[in-house]
Design a protein around this motif. Structure first.
Motif, mmCIF file in Angstrom:
data_model
loop_
_atom_site.group_PDB
_atom_site.id
_atom_site.type_symbol
_atom_site.label_atom_id
_atom_site.label_comp_id
_atom_site.label_asym_id
_atom_site.label_seq_id
_atom_site.Cartn_x
_atom_site.Cartn_y
_atom_site.Cartn_z
ATOM 1 N N ARG A 93 0.832 -1.212 0.000
ATOM 2 C CA ARG A 93 0.000 0.000 0.000
ATOM 3 C C ARG A 93 0.862 1.255 0.000
ATOM 4 O O ARG A 93 0.508 2.255 -0.619
ATOM 5 C CB ARG A 93 -0.926 0.018 1.216
ATOM 6 C CG ARG A 93 -2.110 -0.898 1.084
ATOM 7 C CD ARG A 93 -3.013 -0.807 2.281
ATOM 8 N NE ARG A 93 -3.781 0.436 2.265
ATOM 9 C CZ ARG A 93 -4.514 0.847 3.278
ATOM 10 N NH1 ARG A 93 -4.582 0.148 4.394
ATOM 11 N NH2 ARG A 93 -5.200 1.976 3.188
ATOM 12 N N SER A 94 1.985 1.209 0.682
ATOM 13 C CA SER A 94 2.850 2.390 0.718
ATOM 14 C C SER A 94 3.457 2.663 -0.648
ATOM 15 O O SER A 94 3.599 3.812 -1.047
ATOM 16 C CB SER A 94 3.942 2.240 1.782
ATOM 17 O OG SER A 94 4.902 1.297 1.397
ATOM 18 N N SER A 95 3.785 1.611 -1.378
ATOM 19 C CA SER A 95 4.374 1.822 -2.704
ATOM 20 C C SER A 95 3.331 2.292 -3.717
ATOM 21 O O SER A 95 3.675 2.910 -4.718
ATOM 22 C CB SER A 95 5.076 0.564 -3.204
ATOM 23 O OG SER A 95 4.147 -0.472 -3.412
ATOM 24 N N ASP A 96 2.057 2.035 -3.427
ATOM 25 C CA ASP A 96 0.981 2.462 -4.320
ATOM 26 C C ASP A 96 0.488 3.879 -4.037
ATOM 27 O O ASP A 96 -0.270 4.435 -4.826
ATOM 28 C CB ASP A 96 -0.221 1.505 -4.210
ATOM 29 C CG ASP A 96 0.089 0.120 -4.749
ATOM 30 O OD1 ASP A 96 1.055 -0.024 -5.521
ATOM 31 O OD2 ASP A 96 -0.648 -0.824 -4.386
ATOM 32 N N ASN A 97 0.902 4.462 -2.907
ATOM 33 C CA ASN A 97 0.410 5.777 -2.519
ATOM 34 C C ASN A 97 1.278 6.882 -3.122
ATOM 35 O O ASN A 97 2.498 6.882 -2.938
ATOM 36 C CB ASN A 97 0.365 5.905 -0.996
ATOM 37 C CG ASN A 97 -0.331 7.161 -0.546
ATOM 38 O OD1 ASN A 97 0.187 8.253 -0.711
ATOM 39 N ND2 ASN A 97 -1.513 7.009 0.024
ATOM 40 N N GLN A 102 8.981 7.034 0.776
ATOM 41 C CA GLN A 102 9.702 5.814 1.140
ATOM 42 C C GLN A 102 9.100 5.210 2.395
ATOM 43 O O GLN A 102 8.627 5.924 3.273
ATOM 44 C CB GLN A 102 11.174 6.142 1.384
ATOM 45 C CG GLN A 102 12.078 4.971 1.647
ATOM 46 C CD GLN A 102 13.531 5.401 1.748
ATOM 47 O OE1 GLN A 102 13.952 6.381 1.143
ATOM 48 N NE2 GLN A 102 14.305 4.658 2.511
ATOM 49 N N PHE A 103 9.140 3.886 2.490
ATOM 50 C CA PHE A 103 8.749 3.144 3.685
ATOM 51 C C PHE A 103 10.019 2.864 4.474
ATOM 52 O O PHE A 103 10.973 2.297 3.934
ATOM 53 C CB PHE A 103 8.070 1.830 3.287
ATOM 54 C CG PHE A 103 7.499 1.053 4.441
ATOM 55 C CD1 PHE A 103 6.138 1.046 4.675
ATOM 56 C CD2 PHE A 103 8.318 0.316 5.300
ATOM 57 C CE1 PHE A 103 5.592 0.326 5.725
ATOM 58 C CE2 PHE A 103 7.789 -0.400 6.346
ATOM 59 C CZ PHE A 103 6.424 -0.402 6.567
ATOM 60 N N ILE A 104 10.044 3.254 5.743
ATOM 61 C CA ILE A 104 11.218 3.060 6.595
ATOM 62 C C ILE A 104 10.805 2.226 7.806
ATOM 63 O O ILE A 104 9.828 2.556 8.481
ATOM 64 C CB ILE A 104 11.787 4.419 7.078
ATOM 65 C CG1 ILE A 104 12.165 5.298 5.895
ATOM 66 C CG2 ILE A 104 12.978 4.197 8.009
ATOM 67 C CD1 ILE A 104 12.463 6.741 6.264
ATOM 68 N N HIS A 105 11.566 1.180 8.066
ATOM 69 C CA HIS A 105 11.315 0.380 9.263
ATOM 70 C C HIS A 105 11.947 1.063 10.469
ATOM 71 O O HIS A 105 13.096 1.518 10.390
ATOM 72 C CB HIS A 105 11.880 -1.035 9.112
ATOM 73 C CG HIS A 105 11.123 -1.853 8.112
ATOM 74 N ND1 HIS A 105 9.881 -2.387 8.373
ATOM 75 C CD2 HIS A 105 11.421 -2.222 6.859
ATOM 76 C CE1 HIS A 105 9.455 -3.048 7.315
ATOM 77 N NE2 HIS A 105 10.374 -2.953 6.371
#
Length: 117
Positions: A93-97, A102-105
């Motif tokens: 979902r984060s890559s589609d928004n 970027q998504f960071i852990h």
């Protein structure tokens, strides 16, 4: 701007941002609805938003839906999802928004900050 419902995570992330001199002014809120209100009223116009996913009342993705509806200039605002989630659905979902840079852990580190786009 840092939007995360966890006080300890906010404390640690804020200290990291301050020690790295990442930003001159760091706005921290444990409430995504408060963050939306601040953005909508023009109280803040951040260059970067670090956003948690799993929060009560409003998730990070619900925040992004509300953010999308704001009648503000979003140009130049980078949103980084900062989450402990390893759920493949969250990552997809984060890559589609369109707003998420970027998504960071968690936890955020100096090395990650240095490599941010």
């Amino acid at each position: 701007m840092l939007v995360d419902d966890n006080y300890i995570d906010n404390f640690v992330t804020r200290r990291l941002l301050e020690s790295s001199k990442f930003a001159e002014n760091i706005i921290v809120t444990e409430s995504p609805t408060e963050a939306i209100s601040m953005l909508e009223s023009g109280v803040v116009k951040p260059n970067v938003i670090f956003l948690d996913i799993r929060m009560p009342l409003m998730s990070g993705f619900e925040f992004l839906d509300a953010f999308d509806k704001l009648a503000i200039d979003k140009t130049g605002i980078k949103v980084f999802l900062l989450s402990s989630s390893f759920d493949p659905t969250d990552i997809r979902r984060s890559s589609d928004n369109k707003y998420i840079t970027q998504f960071i852990h968690k936890p955020l580190t100096h090395k990650i900050l240095e490599e941010l786009p």
